[in-house]
Design a protein around this motif. Sequence first.
Motif, PDB file in Angstrom:
ATOM      1  N   LYS A   1      -5.206  17.400  31.657  1.00  0.00           N
ATOM      2  CA  LYS A   1      -3.851  17.880  31.607  1.00  0.00           C
ATOM      3  C   LYS A   1      -3.651  15.733  31.193  1.00  0.00           C
ATOM      4  N   LEU A   2      -3.965  15.406  31.828  1.00  0.00           N
ATOM      5  CA  LEU A   2      -4.387  13.734  31.766  1.00  0.00           C
ATOM      6  C   LEU A   2      -4.902  13.233  29.954  1.00  0.00           C
ATOM      7  N   THR A   3      -6.310  14.708  30.139  1.00  0.00           N
ATOM      8  CA  THR A   3      -6.964  14.218  28.817  1.00  0.00           C
ATOM      9  C   THR A   3      -5.831  14.600  27.402  1.00  0.00           C
ATOM     10  N   ASP A   4      -5.826  15.873  27.877  1.00  0.00           N
ATOM     11  CA  ASP A   4      -4.532  16.253  26.818  1.00  0.00           C
ATOM     12  C   ASP A   4      -3.467  14.941  26.592  1.00  0.00           C
ATOM     13  N   ALA A   5      -3.184  14.751  27.191  1.00  0.00           N
ATOM     14  CA  ALA A   5      -1.810  13.926  26.604  1.00  0.00           C
ATOM     15  C   ALA A   5      -1.928  13.139  26.208  1.00  0.00           C
ATOM     16  N   VAL A   6      -3.037  12.004  27.018  1.00  0.00           N
ATOM     17  CA  VAL A   6      -3.633  10.815  26.081  1.00  0.00           C
ATOM     18  C   VAL A   6      -4.212  11.112  25.002  1.00  0.00           C
ATOM     19  N   TYR A   7      -4.853  12.230  24.507  1.00  0.00           N
ATOM     20  CA  TYR A   7      -5.336  12.206  23.573  1.00  0.00           C
ATOM     21  C   TYR A   7      -4.170  12.877  22.184  1.00  0.00           C
ATOM     22  N   ASP A   8      -2.566  13.037  22.384  1.00  0.00           N
ATOM     23  CA  ASP A   8      -1.433  13.413  21.997  1.00  0.00           C
ATOM     24  C   ASP A   8      -1.488  12.083  21.649  1.00  0.00           C
ATOM     25  N   ALA A   9      -1.035  11.183  23.253  1.00  0.00           N
ATOM     26  CA  ALA A   9      -0.736   9.789  22.744  1.00  0.00           C
ATOM     27  C   ALA A   9      -0.851   8.765  21.194  1.00  0.00           C
ATOM     28  N   ASP A  10      -2.651   9.484  21.493  1.00  0.00           N
ATOM     29  CA  ASP A  10      -3.925   8.667  20.172  1.00  0.00           C
ATOM     30  C   ASP A  10      -3.124   8.935  19.400  1.00  0.00           C
ATOM     31  N   ASP A  11      -3.260  10.573  18.963  1.00  0.00           N
ATOM     32  CA  ASP A  11      -2.277  10.672  18.025  1.00  0.00           C
ATOM     33  C   ASP A  11      -1.207  10.589  17.829  1.00  0.00           C
ATOM     34  N   LEU A  12      -0.218  10.283  18.092  1.00  0.00           N
ATOM     35  CA  LEU A  12       1.773   9.992  17.305  1.00  0.00           C
ATOM     36  C   LEU A  12       0.718   8.349  17.234  1.00  0.00           C
ATOM     37  N   PHE A  13      -0.075   7.699  17.556  1.00  0.00           N
ATOM     38  CA  PHE A  13      -0.160   6.586  17.676  1.00  0.00           C
ATOM     39  C   PHE A  13      -1.070   6.091  16.306  1.00  0.00           C
ATOM     40  N   ASP A  14      -1.381   7.108  15.938  1.00  0.00           N
ATOM     41  CA  ASP A  14      -2.059   7.129  14.466  1.00  0.00           C
ATOM     42  C   ASP A  14      -1.231   7.369  13.338  1.00  0.00           C
ATOM     43  N   GLU A  15      -0.432   8.304  14.036  1.00  0.00           N
ATOM     44  CA  GLU A  15       0.450   8.956  12.911  1.00  0.00           C
ATOM     45  C   GLU A  15       1.195   7.870  12.667  1.00  0.00           C
ATOM     46  N   PHE A  16       2.591   7.111  13.689  1.00  0.00           N
ATOM     47  CA  PHE A  16       3.503   5.887  13.599  1.00  0.00           C
ATOM     48  C   PHE A  16       2.569   4.929  13.413  1.00  0.00           C
ATOM     49  N   VAL A  17       1.623   4.672  12.848  1.00  0.00           N
ATOM     50  CA  VAL A  17       0.430   3.555  12.194  1.00  0.00           C
ATOM     51  C   VAL A  17       0.512   3.729  10.690  1.00  0.00           C
ATOM     52  N   THR A  18       0.106   5.208  10.232  1.00  0.00           N
ATOM     53  CA  THR A  18       0.024   5.738   8.946  1.00  0.00           C
ATOM     54  C   THR A  18       1.502   5.493   8.543  1.00  0.00           C
ATOM     55  N   LEU A  19       2.531   6.884   9.113  1.00  0.00           N
ATOM     56  CA  LEU A  19       4.122   6.057   8.766  1.00  0.00           C
ATOM     57  C   LEU A  19       4.526   4.682   7.907  1.00  0.00           C
ATOM     58  N   ALA A  20       3.911   3.651   9.254  1.00  0.00           N
ATOM     59  CA  ALA A  20       4.385   2.513   8.968  1.00  0.00           C
ATOM     60  C   ALA A  20       3.852   1.435   7.635  1.00  0.00           C
ATOM     61  N   GLU A  21       2.499   2.192   7.162  1.00  0.00           N
ATOM     62  CA  GLU A  21       2.105   1.241   6.069  1.00  0.00           C
ATOM     63  C   GLU A  21       2.332   1.959   4.973  1.00  0.00           C
ATOM     64  N   LEU A  22       2.758   3.649   4.683  1.00  0.00           N
ATOM     65  CA  LEU A  22       3.281   4.199   4.073  1.00  0.00           C
ATOM     66  C   LEU A  22       4.783   3.505   3.533  1.00  0.00           C
ATOM     67  N   LYS A  23       5.827   3.034   4.928  1.00  0.00           N
ATOM     68  CA  LYS A  23       7.207   2.407   4.773  1.00  0.00           C
ATOM     69  C   LYS A  23       6.574   0.928   4.002  1.00  0.00           C
ATOM     70  N   GLN A  24       5.300   0.336   4.350  1.00  0.00           N
ATOM     71  CA  GLN A  24       5.371  -0.998   3.531  1.00  0.00           C
ATOM     72  C   GLN A  24       4.942  -1.276   2.563  1.00  0.00           C
ATOM     73  N   ILE A  25       3.969   0.038   2.304  1.00  0.00           N
ATOM     74  CA  ILE A  25       3.180   0.183   0.790  1.00  0.00           C
ATOM     75  C   ILE A  25       4.888   0.655  -0.146  1.00  0.00           C
ATOM     76  N   LYS A  26       6.041   1.701   0.177  1.00  0.00           N
ATOM     77  CA  LYS A  26       6.681   1.432  -0.360  1.00  0.00           C
ATOM     78  C   LYS A  26       7.892   0.303  -0.376  1.00  0.00           C
TER      79      LYS A  26
END
Length: 84
Positions: free
Chosen positions: A44-69
């Motif tokens: 369960k902890l492993t699943d939560a950590v990988y979900d958090a990692d995916d969330l960070f990646d998504e946040f960074v992608t969205l931030a980069e897209l906002k910066q480009i826009k």
Amino acid sequence: MWGYESELEDLKETVSTIKNVLLDVDHETVRRELTNQERDYIQKLTDAVYDADDLFDEFVTLAELKQIKTLSTVQKFFAKVLRV
């Protein structure tokens, strides 16, 4: 969004540390010594950590897209100003 960069970096490092510990625990000789309840907790902890990692990646992608826009909007603004 940009004011939280250092906090996000700290959280990202924490997630990375937890992932490394979980990888060590996942080693077969160590896993044999764990109870079923402990294995379930680790999974369960492993699943939560990988979900958090995916969330960070998504946040960074969205931030980069906002910066480009934002940059694109600024470029369009100055292109109109300079044409006038």
